[in-house]
Design a protein around this motif. Structure first.
Motif, PDB file in Angstrom:
ATOM      1  N   ILE A 177      83.811  60.099  58.189  1.00  0.00           N
ATOM      2  CA  ILE A 177      82.786  59.800  57.181  1.00  0.00           C
ATOM      3  C   ILE A 177      83.263  58.668  56.260  1.00  0.00           C
ATOM      4  O   ILE A 177      82.491  57.775  55.906  1.00  0.00           O
ATOM      5  CB  ILE A 177      82.453  61.051  56.340  1.00  0.00           C
ATOM      6  N   LEU A 178      84.540  58.708  55.902  1.00  0.00           N
ATOM      7  CA  LEU A 178      85.102  57.656  55.062  1.00  0.00           C
ATOM      8  C   LEU A 178      85.035  56.312  55.778  1.00  0.00           C
ATOM      9  O   LEU A 178      84.711  55.280  55.161  1.00  0.00           O
ATOM     10  CB  LEU A 178      86.553  57.997  54.694  1.00  0.00           C
ATOM     11  N   VAL A 179      85.342  56.305  57.068  1.00  0.00           N
ATOM     12  CA  VAL A 179      85.257  55.063  57.848  1.00  0.00           C
ATOM     13  C   VAL A 179      83.824  54.548  57.871  1.00  0.00           C
ATOM     14  O   VAL A 179      83.570  53.354  57.650  1.00  0.00           O
ATOM     15  CB  VAL A 179      85.763  55.292  59.290  1.00  0.00           C
ATOM     16  N   GLN A 180      82.883  55.458  58.112  1.00  0.00           N
ATOM     17  CA  GLN A 180      81.477  55.065  58.149  1.00  0.00           C
ATOM     18  C   GLN A 180      81.029  54.449  56.819  1.00  0.00           C
ATOM     19  O   GLN A 180      80.394  53.385  56.788  1.00  0.00           O
ATOM     20  CB  GLN A 180      80.599  56.277  58.471  1.00  0.00           C
ATOM     21  N   GLU A 181      81.372  55.109  55.708  1.00  0.00           N
ATOM     22  CA  GLU A 181      80.948  54.624  54.394  1.00  0.00           C
ATOM     23  C   GLU A 181      81.638  53.311  54.032  1.00  0.00           C
ATOM     24  O   GLU A 181      81.022  52.416  53.443  1.00  0.00           O
ATOM     25  CB  GLU A 181      81.239  55.683  53.338  1.00  0.00           C
ATOM     26  N   SER A 182      82.912  53.186  54.404  1.00  0.00           N
ATOM     27  CA  SER A 182      83.658  51.973  54.079  1.00  0.00           C
ATOM     28  C   SER A 182      83.125  50.762  54.833  1.00  0.00           C
ATOM     29  O   SER A 182      83.059  49.653  54.292  1.00  0.00           O
ATOM     30  CB  SER A 182      85.144  52.163  54.399  1.00  0.00           C
ATOM     31  N   LEU A 183      82.742  50.977  56.089  1.00  0.00           N
ATOM     32  CA  LEU A 183      82.261  49.867  56.912  1.00  0.00           C
ATOM     33  C   LEU A 183      80.774  49.603  56.730  1.00  0.00           C
ATOM     34  O   LEU A 183      80.268  48.574  57.172  1.00  0.00           O
ATOM     35  CB  LEU A 183      82.546  50.141  58.388  1.00  0.00           C
ATOM     36  N   LYS A 211      92.053  60.317  59.039  1.00  0.00           N
ATOM     37  CA  LYS A 211      91.358  61.209  59.988  1.00  0.00           C
ATOM     38  C   LYS A 211      89.975  61.605  59.456  1.00  0.00           C
ATOM     39  O   LYS A 211      89.450  62.664  59.765  1.00  0.00           O
ATOM     40  CB  LYS A 211      92.185  62.481  60.253  1.00  0.00           C
ATOM     41  N   ASP A 212      89.391  60.725  58.645  1.00  0.00           N
ATOM     42  CA  ASP A 212      88.104  61.011  57.992  1.00  0.00           C
ATOM     43  C   ASP A 212      87.062  60.017  58.502  1.00  0.00           C
ATOM     44  O   ASP A 212      86.992  58.874  58.042  1.00  0.00           O
ATOM     45  CB  ASP A 212      88.264  60.890  56.472  1.00  0.00           C
TER      46      ASP A 212
END
Length: 350
Positions: free
Chosen positions: A318-324, A315-316
């Protein structure tokens, strides 16, 4: 005469060089029945042969070419001028950074309010442009760099229906797919290579193009994980991680037999870089072998699967954005549509 793909001192000038030569080739092939001043057209073509220092100069020539009587040249020029601006804003450093995914991003962001007919013109202009470069470039080894741009899977048409949600695998399908990676029959020399690259894409969510450009030095062991440095759009670096246990056997076996040029981690049997189309084909074959059928069965679907499951579990955003490696968090926001726990709250409002 043919030229190296990156033939100028920087990306902006290189793209302008290829755009100028392409426009010249189109002017000489389009109908000239309406041309009012043939002598002036010949002078303009000479200017195109010499080239320009800025897109502004080229734009002035295009305007005059249209006024002379070759009206349809703008159908090719306008989309490619906008692509030039788009790629410069991304900070592209090499023509080799351009791939189908980046061009699809351009079309999605730049044609959203246009008619289907105009969207088709954009697609045709881009395909024709890169087909021209495919035929006109030549590397130092005598081979040509091939884009092979087709944009078959671009879903920008019929805009009234809105943006489509990306295809992805559910957890049960992911489990079947992971088992199939290790059981699908490949040739002995390519089995570990294929399994390794597919696992890296699936477990890290990196783009296919990013995976293909990983070098040996980019892979660093850290305890029970591997840290992989990838170069994203605009040549922007980021790191992703994958557990050693997931790739150890395939990695060790592949490193023992790989013979790749330019220190690439992955290569074909001639030592050259693999193509995105090849990776998508083998992913599709594995999917079909376990009866998984999606609207888009290519390798990019693995990235959507990773992002969807990452958001569902964390549910993060920002984590998705940084990972991708998304520059804009709004690009990552589409994965919130798959948050079933959040959506279930709507069933209790009454």
């Amino acid at each position: 005469m043919k030229y190296p793909l990156d033939c100028e001192e920087n990306f902006s000038k290189t793209f302008l060089f290829w755009l100028t030569r392409f426009i010249r080739s189109k002017i000489t092939s389009l109908s000239n029945r309406q041309v009012k001043d043939k002598d002036r057209l010949a002078q303009l073509i000479k200017q195109l042969i010499i080239g320009f220092d800025s897109i502004v100069e080229l734009k002035k020539v295009i305007k005059e070419v249209r006024n002379i009587g070759i009206n349809s040249i703008h159908v090719y020029y306008v989309p490619l001028e906008k692509l030039y601006t788009f790629l410069n804003s991304y900070g592209a450093a090499s023509m080799k950074e351009i791939d189908e995914e980046l061009l699809s991003d351009f079309l999605a962001s730049q044609t959203s309010n246009l008619s289907d007919a105009t969207k088709k013109n954009y697609r045709i202009a881009i395909i024709t442009f890169f087909s021209y470069i495919d035929k006109q470039n030549e590397q130092s080894n005598g081979n040509a760099y091939r884009y092979g741009i087709e944009l078959k899977n671009w879903g920008g048409l019929s805009g009234k229906s809105g943006q489509k949600l990306p295809s992805y695998m559910h957890k049960e399908e992911v489990n079947r797919f992971i088992k199939a990676i290790d059981t699908y029959v490949f040739g002995e020399k390519i089995a570990d290579r294929n399994r390794l690259i597919i696992k890296i894409i699936l477990y890290t969510g990196i783009r296919v193009g990013e995976a293909l450009n990983i070098e040996i030095k980019d892979l660093v062991k850290d305890g029970d994980t591997y840290i992989i440095q990838v170069r994203g759009k605009g040549n922007k670096p980021r790191i992703v991680m994958i557990k050693e246990s997931i790739i150890k056997t395939n990695l060790d076996n592949w490193l023992n037999m790989r013979v790749c040029n330019q220190n690439l981690l992955f290569c074909n049997q001639k030592g050259n870089i693999l193509t995105q189309a090849y990776i998508s084909r083998i992913v599709e074959k594995i999917l079909l072998s376990v009866s998984i059928r999606k609207e888009k069965n290519g390798a990019h679907m693995l990235r959507h699967t990773f992002a969807t499951l990452l958001y569902q579990n964390s549910k993060d955003l920002i984590l998705v954005q940084e990972s991708l490696g998304h520059a804009d968090i709004n690009t990552s926001r589409i994965y919130t549509h798959f948050d079933k726990d959040r959506l279930k709250k709507t069933t209790d409002i009454f």
